[in-house]
Design an enzyme around this catalytic site. Structure first.
Site, PDB file in Angstrom:
ATOM      1  N   LYS A  69       0.839  -1.203   0.000  1.00  0.00           N
ATOM      2  CA  LYS A  69       0.000   0.000   0.000  1.00  0.00           C
ATOM      3  C   LYS A  69       0.876   1.256   0.000  1.00  0.00           C
ATOM      4  CE  LYS A  69      -3.670  -2.642   2.177  1.00  0.00           C
ATOM      5  NZ  LYS A  69      -4.341  -3.104   3.401  1.00  0.00           N
ATOM      6  N   ASP A 112     -11.042   2.627   4.455  1.00  0.00           N
ATOM      7  CA  ASP A 112     -11.338   1.191   4.339  1.00  0.00           C
ATOM      8  C   ASP A 112     -12.847   0.938   4.410  1.00  0.00           C
ATOM      9  OD1 ASP A 112      -9.407  -0.656   3.736  1.00  0.00           O
ATOM     10  OD2 ASP A 112      -8.675  -0.894   5.790  1.00  0.00           O
ATOM     11  N   GLN A 162      -4.540  -1.929   9.728  1.00  0.00           N
ATOM     12  CA  GLN A 162      -4.340  -3.229   9.084  1.00  0.00           C
ATOM     13  C   GLN A 162      -4.853  -4.343  10.003  1.00  0.00           C
ATOM     14  OE1 GLN A 162      -3.072  -3.714   5.854  1.00  0.00           O
ATOM     15  NE2 GLN A 162      -3.753  -5.818   6.199  1.00  0.00           N
TER      16      GLN A 162
END
Ligand code: NAD
Length: 291
Positions: A52, A119, A96
């Site tokens: 990322k 997200d 994450q």
């Protein structure tokens, strides 16, 4: 077998984002900034976060990585998130997953400010997605939708089987593809670990999205000709010929499909790269919403 080339489409999306960033820079607008929180030293999580960050460099975004030991407490992590929420330089950030078991994942994701929740896992944004209101769509389902759109796959009235009901893939993609949207309008069935007669469900489906994480689970004999198969699974299996000692495989027994008349996403090179480009697209959106 026809390949749905996620790597190629992802590169197209990243090039589009890069052009946007260049035009923002030319217009003296803010450069988008994505941050990632990584807790602990889980190997795959580190690999995902690194990809990322690399993708940010490729499109000209700024990026930050906040790394914490897995002995960080829930309260400490909540405080760190508050700081990032208040940091005006950062447009969007991700936590994450998975988090260590002593940390309540739901509490952490709810703490992420909805405006920076690229997200799309904050319940507020997740609810908006469920209602079909414009918001940040979780990156993996967004990537699948983007593949469907760019390959001009018409799902209207088609039978779609989603295997797996996780909050990050199976559940949201099943919601999105059943909505009254031009790219969707499918008749969606969600299968999971308790589902019976999965083979029957598969053979009667026009589109199968597999997100279970069992290597080579889906075999050619389970699907009909002309079906479309989206393989979300990512599993590491031992491979002594590789320098890493492992290779990545999907839920689909790819070689088993070589002689079949189906469309299929490979692993690697299918949904994985799309997930990254859609995360960056969400970050650009978060930045533009503040203009
Ligand atoms: P998960 O690991 O949280 O859950 C697995 C799901 O599979 C569950 O809903 C379970 O009910 C279902 N399942 C398990 N065994 C089954 C069986 N025999 N038959 C039917 N259903 C069964 O799910 P996840 O987090 O969505 O991850 C699934 C896979 O997708 C993993 O391999 C993960 O690494 C991968 N993944 C890939 C990406 C990407 O960008 N490509 C993103 C997220 C997850």
């Amino acid at each position: 077998m026809k390949i749905i080339d996620g790597k190629k489409i992802s590169n197209e999306v990243l090039d589009e984002i890069k052009n946007h960033v260049e035009s923002r820079v030319n217009n003296r607008k803010k450069v988008p900034h994505l941050a990632a929180i990584l807790v602990g030293d889980d190997g795959p999580s580190q690999t995902y976060v690194n990809s990322k960050i690399r993708a940010c460099e490729r499109v000209g975004f700024n990026s930050s990585l906040f790394k914490f030991n897995d002995n960080i407490t829930e309260d400490e992590l909540l405080n760190e998130i508050t700081k990032i929420n208040e940091n005006k330089e950062i447009d969007g950030f991700i936590v994450q997953l998975p988090l260590p078991s002593n940390i309540d994942q739901e509490k952490i994701l709810t703490q992420v400010s909805p405006e920076k929740d690229v997200d799309g896992f904050n319940p507020f944004n997740y609810g908006k997605m469920t209602l079909g209101i414009d918001t940040f769509i979780p990156a993996t389902p967004a990537g699948i939708v983007e593949l469907i759109k760019r390959y001009k796959i018409d799902l209207s009235g088609k039978q779609c089987l989603v295997i797996g009901r996780s909050q990050i893939v199976g559940r949201p993609i099943s919601i999105l593809l059943s909505q009254n949207q031009s790219f969707a309008n499918a008749t969606v069935t969600v299968a999971h670990s308790r589902s019976k007669e999965l083979e029957k469900l598969c053979i009667n489906s026009d589109l199968i999205i597999s997100a279970i994480g069992i290597p080579k689970f889906l075999k050619s004999k389970m699907v009909s000709d002309n079906s479309i198969i989206i393989d979300v699974g990512i599993s590491r299996v031992v491979d002594e010929t590789s320098s890493k000692g492992y290779k990545i495989v999907g839920d689909v027994d790819f070689e088993d499909f070589s002689q079949r008349d189906v469309m299929i996403t490979p692993v690697p090179g299918g949904v994985g790269p799309m997930t990254i480009s859609m995360l960056l697209k969400n970050t650009l959106k978060a930045c533009e919403l503040k203009d």
